[in-house]
Write a protein that holds these residues in place. Sequence first.
Motif, PDB file in Angstrom:
ATOM      1  N   LEU A 232     -16.067  30.880 -23.832  1.00  0.00           N
ATOM      2  CA  LEU A 232     -16.580  32.001 -24.626  1.00  0.00           C
ATOM      3  C   LEU A 232     -17.895  32.526 -24.061  1.00  0.00           C
ATOM      4  CD1 LEU A 232     -15.773  30.888 -28.279  1.00  0.00           C
ATOM      5  CD2 LEU A 232     -14.891  32.923 -27.108  1.00  0.00           C
ATOM      6  N   GLU A 233     -18.743  31.628 -23.597  1.00  0.00           N
ATOM      7  CA  GLU A 233     -20.007  32.048 -22.989  1.00  0.00           C
ATOM      8  C   GLU A 233     -19.742  32.884 -21.740  1.00  0.00           C
ATOM      9  OE1 GLU A 233     -22.287  28.487 -22.307  1.00  0.00           O
ATOM     10  OE2 GLU A 233     -22.414  28.041 -24.462  1.00  0.00           O
ATOM     11  N   LEU A 234     -18.830  32.423 -20.903  1.00  0.00           N
ATOM     12  CA  LEU A 234     -18.507  33.144 -19.673  1.00  0.00           C
ATOM     13  C   LEU A 234     -17.819  34.473 -19.981  1.00  0.00           C
ATOM     14  CD1 LEU A 234     -17.335  30.044 -17.676  1.00  0.00           C
ATOM     15  CD2 LEU A 234     -19.406  31.361 -17.260  1.00  0.00           C
ATOM     16  N   TRP A 235     -16.908  34.460 -20.957  1.00  0.00           N
ATOM     17  CA  TRP A 235     -16.215  35.685 -21.360  1.00  0.00           C
ATOM     18  C   TRP A 235     -17.228  36.707 -21.875  1.00  0.00           C
ATOM     19  CZ3 TRP A 235     -10.986  36.512 -20.937  1.00  0.00           C
ATOM     20  CH2 TRP A 235     -10.491  37.674 -21.533  1.00  0.00           C
ATOM     21  N   THR A 236     -18.186  36.230 -22.650  1.00  0.00           N
ATOM     22  CA  THR A 236     -19.222  37.109 -23.201  1.00  0.00           C
ATOM     23  C   THR A 236     -20.068  37.719 -22.088  1.00  0.00           C
ATOM     24  OG1 THR A 236     -19.270  35.841 -25.250  1.00  0.00           O
ATOM     25  CG2 THR A 236     -21.206  37.189 -24.774  1.00  0.00           C
ATOM     26  N   ALA A 237     -20.381  36.930 -21.076  1.00  0.00           N
ATOM     27  CA  ALA A 237     -21.161  37.457 -19.952  1.00  0.00           C
ATOM     28  C   ALA A 237     -20.377  38.533 -19.202  1.00  0.00           C
ATOM     29  CB  ALA A 237     -21.550  36.329 -18.996  1.00  0.00           C
ATOM     30  N   ALA A 238     -19.106  38.282 -18.927  1.00  0.00           N
ATOM     31  CA  ALA A 238     -18.284  39.281 -18.236  1.00  0.00           C
ATOM     32  C   ALA A 238     -18.160  40.540 -19.093  1.00  0.00           C
ATOM     33  CB  ALA A 238     -16.899  38.707 -17.915  1.00  0.00           C
ATOM     34  N   HIS A 239     -17.959  40.352 -20.386  1.00  0.00           N
ATOM     35  CA  HIS A 239     -17.861  41.498 -21.291  1.00  0.00           C
ATOM     36  C   HIS A 239     -19.173  42.287 -21.308  1.00  0.00           C
ATOM     37  CE1 HIS A 239     -17.047  43.998 -24.767  1.00  0.00           C
ATOM     38  NE2 HIS A 239     -18.131  43.523 -25.333  1.00  0.00           N
ATOM     39  N   GLY A 240     -20.282  41.587 -21.362  1.00  0.00           N
ATOM     40  CA  GLY A 240     -21.585  42.259 -21.386  1.00  0.00           C
ATOM     41  C   GLY A 240     -21.824  43.077 -20.132  1.00  0.00           C
ATOM     42  N   VAL A 241     -21.493  42.524 -18.991  1.00  0.00           N
ATOM     43  CA  VAL A 241     -21.654  43.261 -17.728  1.00  0.00           C
ATOM     44  C   VAL A 241     -20.768  44.505 -17.754  1.00  0.00           C
ATOM     45  CG1 VAL A 241     -21.221  43.197 -15.238  1.00  0.00           C
ATOM     46  CG2 VAL A 241     -22.351  41.271 -16.347  1.00  0.00           C
ATOM     47  N   ALA A 242     -19.502  44.319 -18.104  1.00  0.00           N
ATOM     48  CA  ALA A 242     -18.568  45.450 -18.118  1.00  0.00           C
ATOM     49  C   ALA A 242     -19.026  46.522 -19.106  1.00  0.00           C
ATOM     50  CB  ALA A 242     -17.161  44.967 -18.472  1.00  0.00           C
ATOM     51  N   ALA A 243     -19.392  46.104 -20.304  1.00  0.00           N
ATOM     52  CA  ALA A 243     -19.798  47.067 -21.340  1.00  0.00           C
ATOM     53  C   ALA A 243     -21.034  47.847 -20.918  1.00  0.00           C
ATOM     54  CB  ALA A 243     -20.042  46.346 -22.663  1.00  0.00           C
ATOM     55  N   MET A 244     -21.989  47.180 -20.316  1.00  0.00           N
ATOM     56  CA  MET A 244     -23.199  47.872 -19.879  1.00  0.00           C
ATOM     57  C   MET A 244     -22.915  48.830 -18.725  1.00  0.00           C
ATOM     58  SD  MET A 244     -25.716  47.282 -21.829  1.00  0.00           S
ATOM     59  CE  MET A 244     -27.050  47.934 -20.843  1.00  0.00           C
ATOM     60  N   LEU A 245     -22.105  48.404 -17.773  1.00  0.00           N
ATOM     61  CA  LEU A 245     -21.776  49.277 -16.639  1.00  0.00           C
ATOM     62  C   LEU A 245     -21.017  50.517 -17.103  1.00  0.00           C
ATOM     63  CD1 LEU A 245     -20.770  46.631 -13.942  1.00  0.00           C
ATOM     64  CD2 LEU A 245     -22.852  48.038 -13.979  1.00  0.00           C
ATOM     65  N   ILE A 246     -20.191  50.362 -18.128  1.00  0.00           N
ATOM     66  CA  ILE A 246     -19.429  51.495 -18.654  1.00  0.00           C
ATOM     67  C   ILE A 246     -20.304  52.389 -19.519  1.00  0.00           C
ATOM     68  CG2 ILE A 246     -17.595  52.128 -20.292  1.00  0.00           C
ATOM     69  CD1 ILE A 246     -16.034  49.672 -19.170  1.00  0.00           C
ATOM     70  N   SER A 247     -21.081  51.797 -20.405  1.00  0.00           N
ATOM     71  CA  SER A 247     -21.849  52.612 -21.359  1.00  0.00           C
ATOM     72  C   SER A 247     -23.152  53.158 -20.785  1.00  0.00           C
ATOM     73  CB  SER A 247     -22.146  51.809 -22.626  1.00  0.00           C
ATOM     74  OG  SER A 247     -23.041  50.755 -22.355  1.00  0.00           O
ATOM     75  N   ARG A 248     -23.678  52.528 -19.753  1.00  0.00           N
ATOM     76  CA  ARG A 248     -24.942  52.962 -19.159  1.00  0.00           C
ATOM     77  C   ARG A 248     -24.835  53.039 -17.640  1.00  0.00           C
ATOM     78  NH1 ARG A 248     -25.101  53.466 -23.860  1.00  0.00           N
ATOM     79  NH2 ARG A 248     -26.779  53.022 -25.305  1.00  0.00           N
ATOM     80  N   PRO A 249     -23.905  53.869 -17.132  1.00  0.00           N
ATOM     81  CA  PRO A 249     -23.704  53.921 -15.679  1.00  0.00           C
ATOM     82  C   PRO A 249     -24.903  54.478 -14.919  1.00  0.00           C
ATOM     83  CG  PRO A 249     -22.509  55.692 -16.763  1.00  0.00           C
ATOM     84  CD  PRO A 249     -23.067  54.806 -17.851  1.00  0.00           C
ATOM     85  N   TYR A 250     -25.807  55.137 -15.618  1.00  0.00           N
ATOM     86  CA  TYR A 250     -26.955  55.779 -14.987  1.00  0.00           C
ATOM     87  C   TYR A 250     -28.119  54.811 -14.740  1.00  0.00           C
ATOM     88  CZ  TYR A 250     -27.980  55.822 -19.965  1.00  0.00           C
ATOM     89  OH  TYR A 250     -28.141  55.449 -21.280  1.00  0.00           O
ATOM     90  N   LEU A 251     -28.043  53.594 -15.262  1.00  0.00           N
ATOM     91  CA  LEU A 251     -29.117  52.632 -14.996  1.00  0.00           C
ATOM     92  C   LEU A 251     -29.076  52.226 -13.520  1.00  0.00           C
ATOM     93  CD1 LEU A 251     -29.047  50.430 -18.217  1.00  0.00           C
ATOM     94  CD2 LEU A 251     -30.659  52.243 -17.608  1.00  0.00           C
ATOM     95  N   PRO A 252     -30.182  51.773 -12.977  1.00  0.00           N
ATOM     96  CA  PRO A 252     -30.242  51.478 -11.532  1.00  0.00           C
ATOM     97  C   PRO A 252     -29.595  50.135 -11.160  1.00  0.00           C
ATOM     98  CG  PRO A 252     -32.368  51.035 -12.529  1.00  0.00           C
ATOM     99  CD  PRO A 252     -31.497  51.612 -13.621  1.00  0.00           C
ATOM    100  N   TRP A 253     -28.279  50.050 -11.316  1.00  0.00           N
ATOM    101  CA  TRP A 253     -27.555  48.807 -11.067  1.00  0.00           C
ATOM    102  C   TRP A 253     -27.500  48.450  -9.583  1.00  0.00           C
ATOM    103  CZ3 TRP A 253     -27.083  46.722 -15.561  1.00  0.00           C
ATOM    104  CH2 TRP A 253     -26.790  47.473 -16.686  1.00  0.00           C
ATOM    105  N   GLY A 254     -27.648  49.434  -8.717  1.00  0.00           N
ATOM    106  CA  GLY A 254     -27.367  49.198  -7.308  1.00  0.00           C
ATOM    107  C   GLY A 254     -25.856  49.117  -7.150  1.00  0.00           C
TER     108      GLY A 254
END
Length: 172
Positions: free
Chosen positions: A131-153
């Motif tokens: 669940l911890e790992l799933w949450t981390a993957a979900h968090g990364v995906a959700a942020m990349l989708i919802s905030r694509p303009y942040l400086p992710w590189g």
Amino acid sequence: KAVSIRSVAQRVGVTPPSIYLHFADKDALLDAVCVQYFEKLDAEMQEVAGHADQGGGASAIDVLRAQGLAYVRFALKTPELYRIATMGEGHPGSDVDTTLNISAFVHMRASVQSLIDQGIYPPGDATMLALELWTAAHGVAAMLISRPYLPWGDVEEFADRVLRAVCFGPVV
């Protein structure tokens, strides 16, 4: 909420009333879409895990990380479906939860259990670690989708760094 029976009917080329021959209501339709989404997600995660494990050169952590990266990649390829499947209101015991618990999540949990069995992760609850790992993957995906303009590189490198840190966090 923006999904309507009318828009679905238009998209698939049928009349709105004909959809009700197959689905009781909009929620049933969305549940069916989510079930399919999680089945496809599982297939991609398993395929990538299989490739990572081919030849025996990959560690169990590499396989787990590959599963997490496949989750993020799949979300980025299908952002609208990802939002519907993972950010909509859940219903305990639904077909969606059942599918998730017998497919993608259970395979990730098996990878975690393998790391525990090998003594790489400490003894403990594989479900909680998964669940911890799933949450981390979900968090990364959700942020990349919802905030694509942040400086992710490079988003692939960013996702890999986060998942690598999470995967190596519990190592004994």
